[in-house]
Design an enzyme around this catalytic site. Structure first.
Site, mmCIF file in Angstrom:
data_model
loop_
_atom_site.group_PDB
_atom_site.id
_atom_site.type_symbol
_atom_site.label_atom_id
_atom_site.label_comp_id
_atom_site.label_asym_id
_atom_site.label_seq_id
_atom_site.Cartn_x
_atom_site.Cartn_y
_atom_site.Cartn_z
ATOM 1 N N ASP A 82 50.815 30.799 44.851
ATOM 2 C CA ASP A 82 49.482 31.339 45.160
ATOM 3 C C ASP A 82 49.654 32.484 46.169
ATOM 4 O OD1 ASP A 82 46.719 31.496 45.249
ATOM 5 O OD2 ASP A 82 46.482 29.836 46.673
ATOM 6 N N HIS A 83 48.886 33.551 46.011
ATOM 7 C CA HIS A 83 48.904 34.695 46.930
ATOM 8 C C HIS A 83 50.299 35.272 47.150
ATOM 9 C CE1 HIS A 83 44.688 34.510 47.846
ATOM 10 N NE2 HIS A 83 44.776 33.211 48.067
ATOM 11 N N GLY A 210 38.679 30.518 46.838
ATOM 12 C CA GLY A 210 37.612 30.103 47.749
ATOM 13 C C GLY A 210 36.754 29.026 47.099
ATOM 14 N N ASN A 231 40.728 27.569 42.701
ATOM 15 C CA ASN A 231 41.645 27.338 43.815
ATOM 16 C C ASN A 231 40.920 26.607 44.942
ATOM 17 O OD1 ASN A 231 43.370 28.829 42.284
ATOM 18 N ND2 ASN A 231 44.018 30.162 43.956
HETATM 19 P P1 13P Z 1 39.372 27.455 49.863
HETATM 20 O O1 13P Z 1 40.315 27.252 51.026
HETATM 21 O O2 13P Z 1 38.103 28.126 50.261
HETATM 22 O O3 13P Z 1 39.157 26.180 49.107
HETATM 23 O O4 13P Z 1 40.106 28.475 48.877
HETATM 24 C C1 13P Z 1 41.406 28.197 48.460
HETATM 25 C C2 13P Z 1 42.015 29.355 47.764
HETATM 26 O O5 13P Z 1 41.340 30.216 47.252
HETATM 27 C C3 13P Z 1 43.483 29.415 47.686
HETATM 28 O O6 13P Z 1 43.948 30.514 46.986
#
Ligand code: 13P
Length: 399
Positions: A82-83, A210, A231
């Site tokens: 992720d990211h 998010g 996510n």
């Molecule tokens: P939240 O922390 O808001 O659940 O979002 C997680 C996220 O987008 C991880 O990539």
């Protein structure tokens, strides 16, 4: 249970009107909680490791545990970076065992986002790995109060989404339609009309970052408009944090194991709640029947060396181990001598590829071609090579 091809997994969710949670994990408690929830709910899940969390744990060590947990699970799982912030981090994640990677360069101008994503997609394709691109900007920081990071969200434009997907060939697209990473006050206002139009234009699984803090109705409407991956992290971190607070209040001891007791159950409860909201419960069996398993390939070469000493062979093998391990899709390189050394072939290479596709991309990779034609083949005329795909594997029974 094999891991499942992440592209197939997301397409299954997209076609069948549900979403799969991409749950960021930061410890063994989180890992066991997510896998336990997936098994209990007979749900697929994505074990997600966010580069933004790597200051809290060692990615390489965590991946060993994540992979082991995935292999012994009874629910279909994928492992995702992720990211991911660069081409290099995508290669590292793939070589450590991720079968999905996110390219997080959406803060850059459109042409640069496209160019960097294209490069990762081309590399990942050769490894069979799914790529998540992002367009627009979801503000906030996972696990923190949203008002502490008030950066302006940039909504994804429909026209850019269309051009981006066409030009990069990403497998799924993270869009910004009003969600925020982290803890929110009140409920965000989501732009469902924009999402509907993006979905109509791109027709690939969409991803929401998010995911914490939305209503059941909002999750449903996101899914109805093409979202197949959500996510989720902040609410899991909060469930763990509240458990620690309650342990600290109710127990006298400051022992780590006392303070962290019950985290797994708390996080698991929240993951199970998400699986019900996202509609992924009870999908495991059909998904497993319809999606390709994620299987490594063992590339084996046995050879005899001609006109060189054993010391020279060992030097060439040591060099090969170092350079070949950096090629995308190479999990492990083993070189060794036969025991006893009177065997028909005296030396071997065992190279594990993430996926069958790596057979071709490895063969044509310039680092492999330089090594093979410059150093290896000239000394190893007598050789045999075979690629094996995994059929089964034994491991010691679980205690
Ligand atoms: P939240 O922390 O808001 O659940 O979002 C997680 C996220 O987008 C991880 O990539």
């Amino acid at each position: 249970m094999p891991l499942v091809d992440m592209r197939d997994m997301l397409n299954h969710a997209y076609r069948n009107g549900y979403a799969i949670g991409g749950f960021d994990l930061v410890s063994l408690d989180f890992l066991e909680a997510i896998v336990g929830a997936a098994e209990q709910c007979r749900s697929p899940a994505i074990l997600s490791l966010a580069q933004t969390h790597f200051e809290h744990y060692d990615f390489e060590l965590a991946m060993a545990a994540v992979e082991k947990a995935a292999h012994r699970a009874t629910a279909p799982l994928a492992i995702h970076l992720d990211h991911g912030g660069s081409y290099e981090s995508a290669v590292q994640a793939i070589n450590l065992g991720c079968n999905g990677v996110m390219v997080d360069v959406s803060h850059q101008p459109f042409p640069s986002n496209v160019a960097q994503t294209q490069r990762v997609v081309e590399m990942a394709r050769g490894c069979g790995v799914a790529v998540e691109g992002e367009l627009g900007y979801v503000s906030g920081v996972e696990g923190e109060d949203a008002e502490k990071h008030p950066g302006e969200a940039i909504y994804t434009s429909v026209a850019e989404a269309n051009a981006y997907v066409q030009r990069t060939g990403v497998d799924c697209l993270a869009v910004s339609v009003g969600t925020v990473h982290g803890r929110l006050r009140g409920r965000p206002r989501l732009d469902f009309e924009r999402l509907r139009r993006i979905n109509e234009a791109v027709r690939i699984p969409l991803v929401i970052h998010g995911g914490t803090g939305l209503s059941a109705m909002q999750y449903r409407k996101l899914i109805d408009n093409g979202v197949a991956k959500i996510n989720y992290y902040t609410a899991l971190a909060d469930a763990a944090g509240e458990q620690i607070r309650s342990n600290a209040k109710s127990r006298r001891s400051n022992a780590y194991t006392d303070l962290t007791q019950g985290i797994r159950t708390a996080v698991r409860g929240e993951v199970e709640r998400c699986m019900r909201l996202f509609g992924s419960t009870g999908r495991a069996a059909e998904l497993l029947a319809q999606c390709r398993p994620w299987l490594p390939v063992e590339h084996m070469i046995v050879f005899n060396a001609e006109d060189v000493s054993d010391a020279q062979v060992n030097g060439i093998m040591a060099h090969g181990c170092e350079v070949l391990a950096k090629i995308p899709g190479v999990r492990r390189v083993f070189a060794g001598g036969a025991v006893p050394d009177k065997a028909r072939y005296r030396f071997c290479w065992l190279i594990e590829f993430t996926h069958e596709r790596v057979i071709a991309s490895y063969r044509d990779h310039p680092v492999h071609m330089a090594f093979a034609s410059g150093l290896f083949r000239p000394i190893a005329g007598d050789r045999m090579s075979i690629d094996f795909v995994k059929a089964c594997a034994g491991s010691p029974p679980r205690s």
